[in-house]
Design an enzyme around this catalytic site. Structure first.
Site, PDB file in Angstrom:
ATOM      1  N   SER A 155      56.439  91.611  59.334  1.00  0.00           N
ATOM      2  CA  SER A 155      56.273  90.583  58.308  1.00  0.00           C
ATOM      3  C   SER A 155      56.596  91.145  56.921  1.00  0.00           C
ATOM      4  CB  SER A 155      54.860  90.005  58.393  1.00  0.00           C
ATOM      5  OG  SER A 155      54.755  88.820  57.655  1.00  0.00           O
ATOM      6  N   ASP A 249      58.105  80.208  64.039  1.00  0.00           N
ATOM      7  CA  ASP A 249      57.794  81.025  62.866  1.00  0.00           C
ATOM      8  C   ASP A 249      58.579  80.515  61.670  1.00  0.00           C
ATOM      9  OD1 ASP A 249      57.348  83.001  60.969  1.00  0.00           O
ATOM     10  OD2 ASP A 249      58.143  84.638  62.163  1.00  0.00           O
ATOM     11  N   HIS A 279      54.583  83.577  64.515  1.00  0.00           N
ATOM     12  CA  HIS A 279      54.518  84.720  63.610  1.00  0.00           C
ATOM     13  C   HIS A 279      53.170  85.413  63.802  1.00  0.00           C
ATOM     14  CE1 HIS A 279      55.755  86.784  59.859  1.00  0.00           C
ATOM     15  NE2 HIS A 279      54.462  86.937  59.706  1.00  0.00           N
TER      16      HIS A 279
END
Length: 308
Positions: A155, A249, A279
């Site tokens: 991320s 995501d 995600h």
């Protein structure tokens, strides 16, 4: 593919908690840390097979994981945790770093970089680059094989890994690999997947907007290569990459587009597009078998890049 029931249960469970955007940075950090403890338990400093040391490199706190049985230089990974540049720390991502170290027999140096909004861009990138430069400059001190050093992150950590890979190329520091797991590559939030998965799939568009506003309060910085690697004019010469995306995501499209841009620039790229998940799925590995399987595939892919 629809979300499997066990993933949907987790997504719905966490959707019932107060959103990070309402808690403020300190409250969000505490809530996220509690969530990770609930999913993984407390980090175990004495887990078998690995030695763990907390230290400081060039002013940046780090946690170094070394295989206990290592007898020579090992592959090395400098790891950057996710959390929108605002939340997350060495403990929230202890399991991720430990899994890489154990799975590859690698030395992993996890960086506890400065967080926004107290420290906006480029503070986190400066810290991550400083740690990488330190390990690359004296790999023997860490038990690392100089020819098998990479960077990795998930991320926001994937964003930092990609930006560090750019900095390394420009500084003549050779990296063998970059692992980018559901990375932020364009903080302008302009890809279609942001609208498609704006809510109801764990990470929301509102949360990403809050994270980005904290780390990049000046919109002019969001198209700088160090903040948004997709905006780098030239990606040639970067380290081989493993880019991981999740089907549901908001960041899916920018991750896939970055992989394509790398490939077009002549960089060796492997993509893992994980279906029917969201995600942050690495947080679910203890309760969702498919997430654990995807993590194992990611570690194997990283191992191939590192020759591990």
């Amino acid at each position: 593919m629809p979300l499997p029931p066990d993933v949907r249960r987790l997504v719905d469970r966490f959707a019932g908690e107060p959103p990070f955007t309402e808690l403020g940075p300190d409250g969000a950090r505490a809530a996220y840390a509690a969530r990770i403890r609930d999913l993984f338990g407390e980090p175990d400093p004495a887990a078998p097979g690995l030695d763990r040391e907390d230290t400081v490199l060039d002013g940046v706190p780090v946690r170094v994981y070394r295989p206990s049985a290592s007898t020579g230089p090992a592959p090395g990974i400098v790891f950057f945790h996710g959390g929108g540049w605002v939340i997350g720390d060495l403990d929230t991502h202890d399991a991720h770093a430990r899994a890489i170290a154990a799975g590859l027999g690698a030395v992993v140096v996890s960086a506890d970089y400065r967080l926004a909004p107290e420290h906006p861009y480029p503070a986190a990138l400066e810290d991550c680059w400083a740690v990488t430069r330190r390990v690359a400059g004296d790999p023997a001190a860490f038990g690392v094989d100089a020819g098998r050093l990479g960077v990795a992150g998930d991320s926001a950590g994937g964003n930092l890994a990609a930006a560090v890979a750019l900095a390394a190329r420009d500084a003549g520091v050779r990296l063998r690999a970059q692992l980018l797991v559901y990375p932020v590559t364009d903080p302008t939030m302009s890809r279609a997947s942001y609208a498609e998965f704006a809510e109801g799939h764990y990470l929301t568009a509102d949360a990403m907007r809050w994270f980005i506003d904290a780390y990049l309060p000046d919109p002019a910085t969001r198209t700088l290569p160090g903040a948004g690697p997709l905006h780098a004019p030239d990606l040639a010469g970067l380290a081989p990459a493993l880019v991981v995306t999740a089907e549901y995501d908001p960041l899916r499209d920018e991750g896939a587009e970055y992989a394509e841009r790398l490939r077009a620039a002549g960089v060796a790229v492997r993509e893992i597009a994980v279906p029917a998940t969201v995600h942050g799925f690495l947080e679910f590995v203890e309760v969702v078998p498919e997430a654990r399987g995807a993590r194992d595939e990611i570690i194997r892919g990283l191992g191939r890049l590192l020759g591990a």
